[in-house]
Design an enzyme around this catalytic site. Structure first.
Site, short mmCIF file in Angstrom:
data_model
loop_
_atom_site.label_atom_id
_atom_site.label_comp_id
_atom_site.label_asym_id
_atom_site.label_seq_id
_atom_site.Cartn_x
_atom_site.Cartn_y
_atom_site.Cartn_z
N SER A 157 31.37 27.77 32.14
CA SER A 157 32.13 28.63 31.58
C SER A 157 31.17 29.53 30.57
CB SER A 157 33.44 28.37 30.52
OG SER A 157 34.22 29.34 30.14
N ASP A 234 41.42 28.49 39.40
CA ASP A 234 40.99 28.62 37.66
C ASP A 234 41.67 29.91 37.33
OD1 ASP A 234 39.35 29.79 35.27
OD2 ASP A 234 38.03 28.77 36.23
N HIS A 267 40.06 25.24 35.64
CA HIS A 267 38.61 25.54 34.64
C HIS A 267 38.49 24.34 33.87
CE1 HIS A 267 36.23 28.50 32.98
NE2 HIS A 267 36.38 27.91 31.73
#
Length: 291
Positions: A157, A234, A267
């Site tokens: 991320s 995600d 995610h």
């Protein structure tokens, strides 16, 4: 302040054996950031016939500390097998009590974005220099069994963003790069725009220095393929991560990229756990080619 100047020593906080090696957490004072910082290293068993092991830096995402990856990823199994040390720094300065530093989860504490802030209020937010300059020097001084000349970098991320920009801005310093669900085009997403405008100001040409989609088109040649895994389910895929912008930029620049869209994955670190072995092997191949 020059991060390569005399650095305070690293102090051991905790140690636990895992897959024949050790997770060890340390704290130290960072001249770059002006505060105490923590980082965690997984030391694998030293391979037979070798006195040192290569390093894989892991950069974590928003709200994380140095412990998230170490506790949740399960990467030690593969790192032990491949003989690679894992180095996980924290994600921002802490304890500075700057007004507004903890007002939101996506900016300030836990959200350093791996850049060097230029705005005076956030002058301590210099995670780029910390990761690229200070931390390797600290490792070389404190841990002679780590061969920092053989290093790769990865992240998740916000940390995937950090891994990509650090790799692209330092040709030859890292042997390979990979990322899980990276923020690929921060200048064009809400997370990045919030961070960049506060840390760097309103001149968007300054933002481009920390945007992988812009930086990749300035690269002349890469010796290894960039590996990215992205979960198809995600929630941040379409509005924050923008992997297809990076993929298009790589195609324009003829940069080798393996972008894997993984159906059904989100995610979380469950996603990271699932594919971390592939990433460790990706880096091991690049690092071991130098033996």
């Amino acid at each position: 302040m020059d991060a390569s100047a005399a650095l305070p020593p690293a102090e051991l906080i905790s140690s636990a054996k895992v897959f024949g090696g050790f997770n060890r957490r340390y704290k130290h004072f960072s001249p770059t950031l002006g505060c105490s910082m923590t980082f965690t290293i997984y030391f694998p068993p030293t391979p037979q016939g070798s006195s040192t092991v290569p390093v894989l830096y892991w950069l974590s995402g928003l709200t994380c500390t140095d412990e998230n990856f170490i506790i949740k990823s399960g990467a030690q199994r593969s790192a032990s097998r491949e003989g690679i040390a894992l180095v996980a720094p924290d994600t921002s300065p802490r304890g500075l009590n700057v007004e507004g530093e903890a007002d939101s989860w996506d900016f300030g504490v836990g959200a350093g974005f791996y850049l060097n802030a230029t705005q005076d209020k956030w002058k301590n937010w210099r995670m780029y220099d910390y990761v690229v300059k200070e931390l390797p020097k600290l490792l070389s001084v404190n841990f002679p069994n780590l061969d920092i000349s053989r290093a790769s970098i990865s992240g998740h991320s916000m940390g995937g963003h950090g891994a990509l920009i650090i790799y692209l801005k330092n040709p030859g310093a890292y042997k390979s790069v990979s990322a899980f669900a990276p923020i690929c085009n921060p200048a064009n997403c809400p997370w990045g725009q919030k961070a960049f405008s506060n840390y760097l100001g309103t001149d968007k040409s300054d933002w481009e220095e920390y945007d992988a989609t812009v930086l990749v088109e300035k690269i002349n040649e890469l010796s290894t393929t960039i590996l990215i895994d992205q979960g198809g389910d995600d929630n941040f895929l379409s509005n924050q991560l923008l992997p297809h912008s990076f993929e298009a930029a790589c195609k324009r620049a003829n940069v080798p990229l393996l972008m894997r869209l993984q159906p059904g994955y989100d995610h979380s670190y469950f996603f990271v756990q699932t594919f971390i072995d592939d990433h460790i092997c990706h880096h091991a191949k690049a690092l071991k080619s130098l033996f």
